[in-house]
Design a protein around this motif. Structure first.
Motif, PDB file in Angstrom:
ATOM      1  N   GLY A   1      41.171  16.127  55.765  1.00 46.85           N
ATOM      2  CA  GLY A   1      41.312  16.114  57.213  1.00 46.85           C
ATOM      3  C   GLY A   1      40.002  16.313  57.937  1.00 46.85           C
ATOM      4  N   THR A   2      40.133  16.640  59.226  1.00 48.03           N
ATOM      5  CA  THR A   2      38.960  16.769  60.082  1.00 48.03           C
ATOM      6  C   THR A   2      38.962  18.089  60.840  1.00 48.03           C
ATOM      7  OG1 THR A   2      40.144  15.499  61.780  1.00 48.03           O
ATOM      8  CG2 THR A   2      38.584  14.293  60.415  1.00 48.03           C
ATOM      9  N   ASP A   3      37.763  18.643  61.019  1.00 47.77           N
ATOM     10  CA  ASP A   3      37.546  19.848  61.810  1.00 47.77           C
ATOM     11  C   ASP A   3      37.011  19.386  63.156  1.00 47.77           C
ATOM     12  OD1 ASP A   3      36.868  22.229  62.978  1.00 47.77           O
ATOM     13  OD2 ASP A   3      35.568  22.912  61.366  1.00 47.77           O
TER      14      ASP A   3
ATOM     15  N   PHE B   1      37.779  11.753  72.126  1.00 48.17           N
ATOM     16  CA  PHE B   1      36.732  11.359  71.186  1.00 48.17           C
ATOM     17  C   PHE B   1      37.176  11.571  69.737  1.00 48.17           C
ATOM     18  CE2 PHE B   1      33.061  12.501  68.571  1.00 48.17           C
ATOM     19  CZ  PHE B   1      32.282  11.364  68.719  1.00 48.17           C
ATOM     20  N   VAL B   2      37.681  12.777  69.422  1.00 50.74           N
ATOM     21  CA  VAL B   2      38.036  13.060  68.022  1.00 50.74           C
ATOM     22  C   VAL B   2      39.256  12.276  67.579  1.00 50.74           C
ATOM     23  CG1 VAL B   2      36.933  15.317  67.930  1.00 50.74           C
ATOM     24  CG2 VAL B   2      39.337  15.173  68.556  1.00 50.74           C
ATOM     25  N   ALA B   3      40.158  11.959  68.493  1.00 52.05           N
ATOM     26  CA  ALA B   3      41.335  11.167  68.113  1.00 52.05           C
ATOM     27  C   ALA B   3      40.905   9.796  67.590  1.00 52.05           C
ATOM     28  CB  ALA B   3      42.284  11.026  69.292  1.00 52.05           C
ATOM     29  N   SER B   4      39.923   9.192  68.240  1.00 46.81           N
ATOM     30  CA  SER B   4      39.464   7.875  67.777  1.00 46.81           C
ATOM     31  C   SER B   4      38.714   7.987  66.452  1.00 46.81           C
ATOM     32  CB  SER B   4      38.586   7.206  68.835  1.00 46.81           C
ATOM     33  OG  SER B   4      37.392   7.924  69.033  1.00 46.81           O
TER      34      SER B   4
ATOM     35  N   GLU C   1      30.085  22.402  68.826  1.00 53.08           N
ATOM     36  CA  GLU C   1      29.097  21.902  69.776  1.00 53.08           C
ATOM     37  C   GLU C   1      28.729  20.441  69.514  1.00 53.08           C
ATOM     38  OE1 GLU C   1      24.690  23.215  71.386  1.00 53.08           O
ATOM     39  OE2 GLU C   1      25.839  24.618  70.175  1.00 53.08           O
ATOM     40  N   LYS C   2      28.636  20.055  68.238  1.00 51.17           N
ATOM     41  CA  LYS C   2      28.294  18.662  67.919  1.00 51.17           C
ATOM     42  C   LYS C   2      29.379  17.704  68.406  1.00 51.17           C
ATOM     43  CE  LYS C   2      25.213  19.261  64.004  1.00 51.17           C
ATOM     44  NZ  LYS C   2      24.946  18.912  62.613  1.00 51.17           N
ATOM     45  N   ILE C   3      30.626  18.130  68.302  1.00 50.15           N
ATOM     46  CA  ILE C   3      31.736  17.312  68.801  1.00 50.15           C
ATOM     47  C   ILE C   3      31.596  17.154  70.321  1.00 50.15           C
ATOM     48  CG2 ILE C   3      34.242  17.197  69.125  1.00 50.15           C
ATOM     49  CD1 ILE C   3      33.454  16.729  66.217  1.00 50.15           C
ATOM     50  N   GLN C   4      31.348  18.259  70.997  1.00 48.88           N
ATOM     51  CA  GLN C   4      31.201  18.222  72.456  1.00 48.88           C
ATOM     52  C   GLN C   4      30.063  17.295  72.866  1.00 48.88           C
ATOM     53  OE1 GLN C   4      33.114  20.036  74.933  1.00 48.88           O
ATOM     54  NE2 GLN C   4      32.101  18.448  76.144  1.00 48.88           N
ATOM     55  N   ARG C   5      28.926  17.421  72.202  1.00 51.92           N
ATOM     56  CA  ARG C   5      27.768  16.585  72.533  1.00 51.92           C
ATOM     57  C   ARG C   5      28.054  15.099  72.300  1.00 51.92           C
ATOM     58  NH1 ARG C   5      23.083  20.088  69.648  1.00 51.92           N
ATOM     59  NH2 ARG C   5      23.024  21.806  71.130  1.00 51.92           N
ATOM     60  N   ALA C   6      28.676  14.804  71.161  1.00 51.54           N
ATOM     61  CA  ALA C   6      28.989  13.406  70.837  1.00 51.54           C
ATOM     62  C   ALA C   6      29.991  12.832  71.837  1.00 51.54           C
ATOM     63  CB  ALA C   6      29.528  13.302  69.407  1.00 51.54           C
ATOM     64  N   ALA C   7      30.985  13.623  72.231  1.00 54.99           N
ATOM     65  CA  ALA C   7      31.972  13.178  73.223  1.00 54.99           C
ATOM     66  C   ALA C   7      31.289  12.939  74.566  1.00 54.99           C
ATOM     67  CB  ALA C   7      33.088  14.208  73.355  1.00 54.99           C
ATOM     68  N   ASP C   8      30.435  13.859  74.973  1.00 57.02           N
ATOM     69  CA  ASP C   8      29.707  13.710  76.232  1.00 57.02           C
ATOM     70  C   ASP C   8      28.860  12.427  76.227  1.00 57.02           C
ATOM     71  OD1 ASP C   8      30.775  16.094  77.149  1.00 57.02           O
ATOM     72  OD2 ASP C   8      28.941  17.274  76.787  1.00 57.02           O
ATOM     73  N   ALA C   9      28.216  12.154  75.102  1.00 55.32           N
ATOM     74  CA  ALA C   9      27.359  10.969  74.997  1.00 55.32           C
ATOM     75  C   ALA C   9      28.147   9.674  75.160  1.00 55.32           C
ATOM     76  CB  ALA C   9      26.620  10.972  73.656  1.00 55.32           C
TER      77      ALA C   9
ATOM     78  N   TYR D   1      36.263  17.241  57.271  1.00 53.51           N
ATOM     79  CA  TYR D   1      35.105  16.519  57.777  1.00 53.51           C
ATOM     80  C   TYR D   1      34.945  16.702  59.280  1.00 53.51           C
ATOM     81  CZ  TYR D   1      35.697  14.417  53.208  1.00 53.51           C
ATOM     82  OH  TYR D   1      35.837  14.238  51.857  1.00 53.51           O
ATOM     83  N   TYR D   2      33.703  16.653  59.735  1.00 50.32           N
ATOM     84  CA  TYR D   2      33.402  16.725  61.164  1.00 50.32           C
ATOM     85  C   TYR D   2      33.370  15.306  61.716  1.00 50.32           C
ATOM     86  CZ  TYR D   2      32.253  21.563  60.396  1.00 50.32           C
ATOM     87  OH  TYR D   2      32.329  22.884  60.069  1.00 50.32           O
ATOM     88  N   PRO D   3      34.268  14.979  62.635  1.00 52.10           N
ATOM     89  CA  PRO D   3      34.332  13.607  63.141  1.00 52.10           C
ATOM     90  C   PRO D   3      33.431  13.374  64.348  1.00 52.10           C
ATOM     91  CG  PRO D   3      36.193  14.829  63.968  1.00 52.10           C
ATOM     92  CD  PRO D   3      35.412  15.767  63.077  1.00 52.10           C
ATOM     93  N   ASN D   4      32.206  13.886  64.301  1.00 54.45           N
ATOM     94  CA  ASN D   4      31.276  13.644  65.398  1.00 54.45           C
ATOM     95  C   ASN D   4      30.608  12.283  65.253  1.00 54.45           C
ATOM     96  OD1 ASN D   4      30.007  14.977  63.151  1.00 54.45           O
ATOM     97  ND2 ASN D   4      28.121  15.013  64.341  1.00 54.45           N
TER      98      ASN D   4
END
Length: 109
Positions: A47-49, A69-72, A53-61, A11-14
């Motif tokens: 698990g999680t991938d 971000f992904v650890a949480s 880019e979506k992860i980066q954007r969500a973390a930036d937001a 899963y993508y954890p964004n």
């Protein structure tokens, strides 16, 4: 003993887990339980991938680093699986996981 391998999508954890990720994991858990009842040694992976880019954007937001971000978010998936009583699975993630790094290096060789 016969072996059976089963995995969910990673899963993508964004964002928080949703009904689709819960549904897929529940279905896989049902299959894993059935195979165990039939005498199989079941390897169940989820698990999680944690790249993209979506992860980066969500973390930036949220004003966080991608790793922070992904650890949480990863923990939200684990909490949901505990709440749903998902059985005997191995949870993997793609960032900072030595097993994942070794596996990718092995495949690339």
């Amino acid at each position: 003993m016969k072996q059976f391998y089963l995995t969910t999508p990673i899963y993508y954890p964004n964002a928080r887990p949703h009904v689709g990720s819960a549904y897929t994991t529940i279905v896989c858990d049902v299959i894993a339980r059935y195979k165990r009842m039939c005498g199989y040694d079941v390897a169940f992976l989820t698990g999680t991938d944690e790249h993209g880019e979506k992860i980066q954007r969500a973390a930036d937001a949220e004003g966080k680093s991608p790793g922070e971000f992904v650890a949480s978010k990863r923990e939200l998936f684990k909490e949901l699986w505990r709440f749903l009583n998902i059985t005997e699975y191995k949870f993997v993630h793609t960032s900072g996981n030595p097993d994942h790094v070794r596996s990718v290096q092995w495949m690339m060789r």
